[in-house]
Each structure stands twice: as structure tokens, then as C-alpha cells.
Design a protein around this motif. Structure first.
Motif, PDB file in Angstrom:
ATOM      1  N   THR A  92     -19.389 -60.517   8.406  1.00  0.00           N
ATOM      2  CA  THR A  92     -20.313 -61.501   7.850  1.00  0.00           C
ATOM      3  C   THR A  92     -20.905 -61.073   6.512  1.00  0.00           C
ATOM      4  O   THR A  92     -21.274 -61.916   5.705  1.00  0.00           O
ATOM      5  CB  THR A  92     -21.466 -61.779   8.836  1.00  0.00           C
ATOM      6  N   GLY A  93     -21.016 -59.785   6.238  1.00  0.00           N
ATOM      7  CA  GLY A  93     -21.595 -59.327   4.974  1.00  0.00           C
ATOM      8  C   GLY A  93     -20.603 -59.450   3.831  1.00  0.00           C
ATOM      9  O   GLY A  93     -19.486 -59.934   3.999  1.00  0.00           O
ATOM     10  N   PRO A  94     -21.021 -59.010   2.640  1.00  0.00           N
ATOM     11  CA  PRO A  94     -20.102 -59.039   1.495  1.00  0.00           C
ATOM     12  C   PRO A  94     -18.856 -58.220   1.782  1.00  0.00           C
ATOM     13  O   PRO A  94     -18.938 -57.073   2.236  1.00  0.00           O
ATOM     14  CB  PRO A  94     -20.926 -58.408   0.364  1.00  0.00           C
ATOM     15  N   ARG A  95     -17.711 -58.819   1.555  1.00  0.00           N
ATOM     16  CA  ARG A  95     -16.444 -58.145   1.843  1.00  0.00           C
ATOM     17  C   ARG A  95     -15.841 -57.635   0.525  1.00  0.00           C
ATOM     18  O   ARG A  95     -15.627 -58.424  -0.404  1.00  0.00           O
ATOM     19  CB  ARG A  95     -15.467 -59.116   2.498  1.00  0.00           C
ATOM     20  N   PRO A  96     -15.547 -56.334   0.431  1.00  0.00           N
ATOM     21  CA  PRO A  96     -14.880 -55.849  -0.780  1.00  0.00           C
ATOM     22  C   PRO A  96     -13.535 -56.531  -0.992  1.00  0.00           C
ATOM     23  O   PRO A  96     -12.835 -56.888  -0.038  1.00  0.00           O
ATOM     24  CB  PRO A  96     -14.707 -54.349  -0.510  1.00  0.00           C
ATOM     25  N   LEU A  97     -13.194 -56.701  -2.250  1.00  0.00           N
ATOM     26  CA  LEU A  97     -11.924 -57.293  -2.648  1.00  0.00           C
ATOM     27  C   LEU A  97     -11.153 -56.282  -3.492  1.00  0.00           C
ATOM     28  O   LEU A  97     -11.701 -55.742  -4.462  1.00  0.00           O
ATOM     29  CB  LEU A  97     -12.152 -58.564  -3.466  1.00  0.00           C
ATOM     30  N   ILE A  98      -9.909 -56.030  -3.127  1.00  0.00           N
ATOM     31  CA  ILE A  98      -9.027 -55.198  -3.931  1.00  0.00           C
ATOM     32  C   ILE A  98      -8.061 -56.100  -4.679  1.00  0.00           C
ATOM     33  O   ILE A  98      -7.364 -56.919  -4.065  1.00  0.00           O
ATOM     34  CB  ILE A  98      -8.209 -54.218  -3.062  1.00  0.00           C
ATOM     35  N   THR A  99      -8.029 -55.986  -5.990  1.00  0.00           N
ATOM     36  CA  THR A  99      -6.976 -56.656  -6.751  1.00  0.00           C
ATOM     37  C   THR A  99      -5.871 -55.635  -6.954  1.00  0.00           C
ATOM     38  O   THR A  99      -6.055 -54.620  -7.621  1.00  0.00           O
ATOM     39  CB  THR A  99      -7.508 -57.272  -8.065  1.00  0.00           C
ATOM     40  N   TYR A 100      -4.749 -55.895  -6.304  1.00  0.00           N
ATOM     41  CA  TYR A 100      -3.692 -54.900  -6.110  1.00  0.00           C
ATOM     42  C   TYR A 100      -2.502 -55.213  -7.019  1.00  0.00           C
ATOM     43  O   TYR A 100      -1.974 -56.331  -7.021  1.00  0.00           O
ATOM     44  CB  TYR A 100      -3.241 -54.917  -4.654  1.00  0.00           C
ATOM     45  N   ALA A 101      -2.076 -54.194  -7.778  1.00  0.00           N
ATOM     46  CA  ALA A 101      -0.946 -54.339  -8.694  1.00  0.00           C
ATOM     47  C   ALA A 101       0.246 -53.565  -8.151  1.00  0.00           C
ATOM     48  O   ALA A 101       0.183 -52.339  -8.018  1.00  0.00           O
ATOM     49  CB  ALA A 101      -1.325 -53.813 -10.076  1.00  0.00           C
ATOM     50  N   VAL A 102       1.324 -54.259  -7.822  1.00  0.00           N
ATOM     51  CA  VAL A 102       2.481 -53.605  -7.226  1.00  0.00           C
ATOM     52  C   VAL A 102       3.292 -52.845  -8.272  1.00  0.00           C
ATOM     53  O   VAL A 102       3.233 -53.134  -9.463  1.00  0.00           O
ATOM     54  CB  VAL A 102       3.407 -54.613  -6.505  1.00  0.00           C
ATOM     55  N   GLY A 103       4.067 -51.865  -7.806  1.00  0.00           N
ATOM     56  CA  GLY A 103       5.029 -51.183  -8.654  1.00  0.00           C
ATOM     57  C   GLY A 103       6.234 -52.058  -8.917  1.00  0.00           C
ATOM     58  O   GLY A 103       6.324 -53.206  -8.445  1.00  0.00           O
ATOM     59  N   THR A 104       7.178 -51.531  -9.650  1.00  0.00           N
ATOM     60  CA  THR A 104       8.342 -52.300 -10.088  1.00  0.00           C
ATOM     61  C   THR A 104       9.096 -52.907  -8.915  1.00  0.00           C
ATOM     62  O   THR A 104       9.529 -52.190  -8.006  1.00  0.00           O
ATOM     63  CB  THR A 104       9.291 -51.402 -10.892  1.00  0.00           C
ATOM     64  N   VAL A 105       9.264 -54.218  -8.936  1.00  0.00           N
ATOM     65  CA  VAL A 105      10.063 -54.900  -7.921  1.00  0.00           C
ATOM     66  C   VAL A 105      11.318 -55.533  -8.515  1.00  0.00           C
ATOM     67  O   VAL A 105      12.277 -55.809  -7.798  1.00  0.00           O
ATOM     68  CB  VAL A 105       9.245 -55.986  -7.176  1.00  0.00           C
ATOM     69  N   GLY A 106      11.342 -55.760  -9.832  1.00  0.00           N
ATOM     70  CA  GLY A 106      12.491 -56.385 -10.463  1.00  0.00           C
ATOM     71  C   GLY A 106      12.057 -57.515 -11.367  1.00  0.00           C
ATOM     72  O   GLY A 106      10.867 -57.790 -11.534  1.00  0.00           O
ATOM     73  N   LEU A 107      13.045 -58.200 -11.934  1.00  0.00           N
ATOM     74  CA  LEU A 107      12.784 -59.308 -12.855  1.00  0.00           C
ATOM     75  C   LEU A 107      13.055 -60.677 -12.240  1.00  0.00           C
ATOM     76  O   LEU A 107      12.553 -61.686 -12.733  1.00  0.00           O
ATOM     77  CB  LEU A 107      13.629 -59.150 -14.121  1.00  0.00           C
ATOM     78  N   GLY A 108      13.859 -60.742 -11.188  1.00  0.00           N
ATOM     79  CA  GLY A 108      14.190 -62.021 -10.576  1.00  0.00           C
ATOM     80  C   GLY A 108      13.028 -62.601  -9.803  1.00  0.00           C
ATOM     81  O   GLY A 108      12.231 -61.876  -9.197  1.00  0.00           O
ATOM     82  N   ASP A 109      12.904 -63.920  -9.793  1.00  0.00           N
ATOM     83  CA  ASP A 109      11.790 -64.565  -9.100  1.00  0.00           C
ATOM     84  C   ASP A 109      11.769 -64.260  -7.605  1.00  0.00           C
ATOM     85  O   ASP A 109      10.705 -64.247  -6.986  1.00  0.00           O
ATOM     86  CB  ASP A 109      11.849 -66.081  -9.316  1.00  0.00           C
ATOM     87  N   SER A 110      12.921 -64.018  -7.013  1.00  0.00           N
ATOM     88  CA  SER A 110      12.950 -63.706  -5.588  1.00  0.00           C
ATOM     89  C   SER A 110      12.262 -62.378  -5.276  1.00  0.00           C
ATOM     90  O   SER A 110      11.926 -62.110  -4.122  1.00  0.00           O
ATOM     91  CB  SER A 110      14.393 -63.659  -5.078  1.00  0.00           C
ATOM     92  N   CYS A 111      12.031 -61.552  -6.316  1.00  0.00           N
ATOM     93  CA  CYS A 111      11.401 -60.242  -6.115  1.00  0.00           C
ATOM     94  C   CYS A 111       9.885 -60.340  -6.055  1.00  0.00           C
ATOM     95  O   CYS A 111       9.223 -59.359  -5.684  1.00  0.00           O
ATOM     96  CB  CYS A 111      11.779 -59.289  -7.244  1.00  0.00           C
ATOM     97  N   ALA A 112       9.308 -61.470  -6.437  1.00  0.00           N
ATOM     98  CA  ALA A 112       7.857 -61.606  -6.523  1.00  0.00           C
ATOM     99  C   ALA A 112       7.206 -61.281  -5.187  1.00  0.00           C
ATOM    100  O   ALA A 112       7.686 -61.709  -4.134  1.00  0.00           O
ATOM    101  CB  ALA A 112       7.497 -63.031  -6.945  1.00  0.00           C
ATOM    102  N   PRO A 113       6.104 -60.532  -5.189  1.00  0.00           N
ATOM    103  CA  PRO A 113       5.418 -60.216  -3.935  1.00  0.00           C
ATOM    104  C   PRO A 113       5.095 -61.441  -3.095  1.00  0.00           C
ATOM    105  O   PRO A 113       5.236 -61.411  -1.862  1.00  0.00           O
ATOM    106  CB  PRO A 113       4.142 -59.509  -4.417  1.00  0.00           C
ATOM    107  N   SER A 114       4.671 -62.536  -3.733  1.00  0.00           N
ATOM    108  CA  SER A 114       4.301 -63.726  -2.957  1.00  0.00           C
ATOM    109  C   SER A 114       5.477 -64.334  -2.215  1.00  0.00           C
ATOM    110  O   SER A 114       5.284 -65.075  -1.246  1.00  0.00           O
ATOM    111  CB  SER A 114       3.678 -64.786  -3.875  1.00  0.00           C
ATOM    112  N   ASN A 115       6.688 -64.024  -2.651  1.00  0.00           N
ATOM    113  CA  ASN A 115       7.873 -64.520  -1.957  1.00  0.00           C
ATOM    114  C   ASN A 115       8.349 -63.582  -0.864  1.00  0.00           C
ATOM    115  O   ASN A 115       9.245 -63.940  -0.099  1.00  0.00           O
ATOM    116  CB  ASN A 115       9.011 -64.743  -2.961  1.00  0.00           C
TER     117      ASN A 115
END
Length: 389
Positions: A92-115
């Protein structure tokens, strides 16, 4: 979390990165918003998603795929995609948020973390789970051009830093997360993510001063791209040079990469734009720049100027930093990390530097993930730092 052997972790990371996942459609909201007004961090569109470290593995979290406004390296507005993950633990209290930057996954759209995060095929999902198990929310940017139209601007530091900071803004603005605009924020990343998180740390004071950033944990940072390229030329990390060249060319078309490439170079770079890091790294390994070009672009003033635009160390981060680097790093020289430390310290940064004495590049993010998380936990708890400049 149980850690596997370094060798197995490295092989698994490369293998998983090559697995294509279904690409969700961005929806009409994203397609229609390209020219619409808005501020960096504003949500363009969102849709329910999921977070699985392994296929089907439950995490007791709620996730959304988002498209949000950000800024290119040259200050133009753009749209970036990402994933917001929030533990469903009744907090219920303030929840910390991490903005996370991934290491190299590639250039193709299929490599995107959200996919890949919804399918359990994202390389760093187990490391992200360490953060959600602490009760922290996490937002993972896809970076510019990865999962959105255009070529991924790989290694373009200012663009990546903007994307990381605007992801935090977007997560706080997304309805249903329970996150507040004045909640505590941490920045985290390694390798390419180390560059992105370090750029976010340097930019935050001027670009996103309203974010309550408590600290940045950053490792394996390619702080000087020209030195990293020289180090990897002709080595098994050579594919990263050509991926980076494609990323810089995507951000700055006036560089005209194609005019420097010979037929073999054009074929290699074209293939890299459609694949993930495992294939790209193998395809480019042990190549020399001279093998694939008619003349070296990195020797040209315009290329050197743009690569130097991504050099870190000119601005002290406003919030404390934990920086770590493997002594035996075979991709990003240890000396590059030490130089960044020296530059930040000379500018008055509140910096704690840690040498990874055993292991190499891939293992560094695994073996030091707990230390990085604990360091951020101390920042969220308001404990004193232990700077060692």
C-alpha cells in the motif's frame, strides 16, 4: 535465485536471444500518434501483457506493453515501446520503480524485450524477477527503433538515456499501476544497458529533474565507443562493431554507412537488422573493419564526432552511482570502465566503484545482480552511500 555456471549462463543467454517471439500489434493508437503533440513520457497506447522469466513461469505480477513519447539523440520527438511490470503483493505504501535497461539483444524487432517478456524468452528476465521479488515495480524500455518503426539506434547514448528516463515517466503515468509521480526511482542496466543507464544518470538532472531518482546501478559500461571498437576489431566481439555502426547510421543518416561497405559488408549489416544478437554476433565474429568496407568509416571526422557524442563522463550524475566492471571483461575493456570512474569522480560524482575480480562480461551481470539490487535497496531506505573515488 540459483546461479548456474558462467559458461552455461553465457550459452543460454545467446541461445534464448535467437528465439523469435510473436510480435503484438501496436494498435491504432500508436500508428496515429506519430505527429501528435505531447510531452516526453506521455503514454501513447497500452495493452495488457505478461511477465514470465521462463515459459509459463508464474510471477504474481501484472504487466502492460506501452508505447510512450521520448526524444531522439538530436532532440526530436519519437515513440518508444516498453513493458511495465508491477508485483501483485498488496503493498500500500510508495512502491519503488526500477527503470531497467537491458543489454544487447539485437537489431530485429523480434528481439525487443516487450516481445519476449510475455513468453519467457527474454534474456534478463530472471534478473528482472529478482527486482519484482523485492516488491519493486520495473519498467523495461525497448529503446528507439527496437519494436517500433525504423532501425534500432543501437549504442546511441543520448537516445537510450532519454528512453530509460521517459520509461520511468510513462510507468508513473500509466493508470492502474499504483505508482505515483513522486515515488522513488532507481536506474539499472549492464552492457548496452550500462551505457543506457549511465546516460540516463547523466541526463536526469537536466532532462527529467522531477523524477525522484535515488541511484543508478550500472555495469560493463561501454563509455568510449571508439576504444571499444578498436578493442573488438578482428575479435569474436567484432559483430558488435557492425551492429553499432548500423545503430549510429539509423540515428544519423548523414553518416551514409552503406557508402563505406563492400558487398560482403552490405550483406552482413542487412542481415543483422533482421536478427537477434546470437546470430549477429556469430555472423560478425573475427571480422575486421577492413574486411567489410572500402574505407574505414571510424577514421572519418563525422563518424568520430557522432561516436564521441555518445562518450560518457562529461557530466556527473545528480544521484549516487554504483558502477561495476569485470577485470577480465573480453568485450568492454576494464580500462574503459576505470576511465569513466575517473571522469565522474573528477566532476564530483557520488560514486561507488566495484571490480568484478572473477569472471568476464556475461557473468558480471549475473554474479553482481544481487549486489546491485542491495545497493539500490540501501538507496531506497535512505542509508548512507560508500563512495570510493
Amino acid at each position: 535465485m540459483r546461479f548456474r555456471s558462467t559458461a552455461l549462463a553465457a550459452v543460454t543467454a545467446l541461445a534464448v536471444s535467437a528465439v523469435p517471439a510473436a510480435i503484438p500489434t501496436a494498435g491504432a493508437a500508436t500508428a496515429s500518434a506519430t505527429g501528435a503533440p505531447g510531452a516526453p513520457g506521455d503514454i501513447v497506447g497500452s495493452a495488457p501483457s505478461a511477465f514470465h522469466p521462463l515459459p509459463g513461469q508464474p510471477t504474481h505480477t501484472k504487466a502492460w506493453k506501452i508505447h510512450y513519447r521520448s526524444t531522439t539523440a538530436d532532440g526530436a520527438p519519437n515513440i518508444v515501446s516498453g513493458t511495465v511490470i508491477v508485483p501483485q503483493d498488496g503493498r500500500t505504501g510508495p512502491r519503488p520503480l526500477i527503470t531497467y535497461a537491458v543489454g544487447t539483444v539485437g537489431l530485429g524487432d523480434s528481439c525487443a524485450p516487450s516481445n519476449n517478456l510475455p513468453h519467457g524468452t527474454a534474456m534478463e528476465a530472471n534478473l528482472i524477477q529478482q527486482l519484482t521479488l523485492r516488491g519493486w515495480a520495473v519498467v523495461v524500455t525497448d529503446y528507439e527503433g527496437l519494436g517500433t518503426p525504423g532501425v534500432h539506434t543501437y549504442t546511441v547514448g543520448p537516445s537510450a538515456g532519454h528512453a530509460v528516463l521517459d520509461a520511468a515517466r510513462a510507468a508513473q503515468r500509466l493508470p492502474g499501476t499504483g505508482l505515483s509521480a513522486d515515488g522513488p526511482v532507481g536506474i539499472m542496466g549492464y552492457s548496452q544497458g550500462g551505457q543506457a543507464s549511465s546516460w540516463a544518470a547523466e541526463l536526469q538532472g537536466s532532462y527529467a529533474p522531477e523524477l525522484q531518482v535515488k541511484g543508478t546501478a550500472t555495469g560493463g559500461v561501454p563509455g568510449d565507443l571508439l576504444e571499444v571498437a578498436d578493442f573488438n576489431n578482428g575479435s569474436y566481439g567484432a559483430g558488435l562493431i557492425f551492429m553499432a555502426a548500423a545503430g549510429q547510421d539509423a540515428a544519423f543518416p548523414e553518416l551514409k554507412l552503406d557508402s563505406y561497405l563492400n558487398p560482403a559488408g552490405r550483406l552482413l549489416v542487412a542481415g543483422m537488422k533482421d536478427h537477434c544478437v546470437a546470430i549477429d554476433a556469430i555472423a560478425g565474429s573475427f571480422k575486421r573493419i577492413s574486411d567489410l568496407t572500402t574505407r574505414d568509416p571510424l577514421a572519418q571526422p563525422d563518424w568520430r564526432a557522432r561516436l564521441n557524442q555518445s562518450r560518457l563522463g562529461r557530466t556527473a550524475p545528480a544521484a549516487p552511482v554504483y558502477q561495476y566492471h569485470a577485470l577480465a571483461d573480453e568485450l568492454i575493456p576494464y580500462g574503459v570502465g576505470r576511465r569513466l570512474r575517473a571522469d565522474w569522480c573528477a566532476r564530483g560524482a557520488n560514486l561507488e566503484f566495484d571490480t568484478v575480480w572473477v569472471g568476464e562480461h556475461v557473468s558480471g551481470v549475473i554474479t553482481h545482480s544481487l549486489a546491485a539490487g542491495n545497493w539500490l535497496a540501501d538507496r531506497f531506505a535512505g542509508r548512507s552511500t560508500h563512495a570510493n573515488c
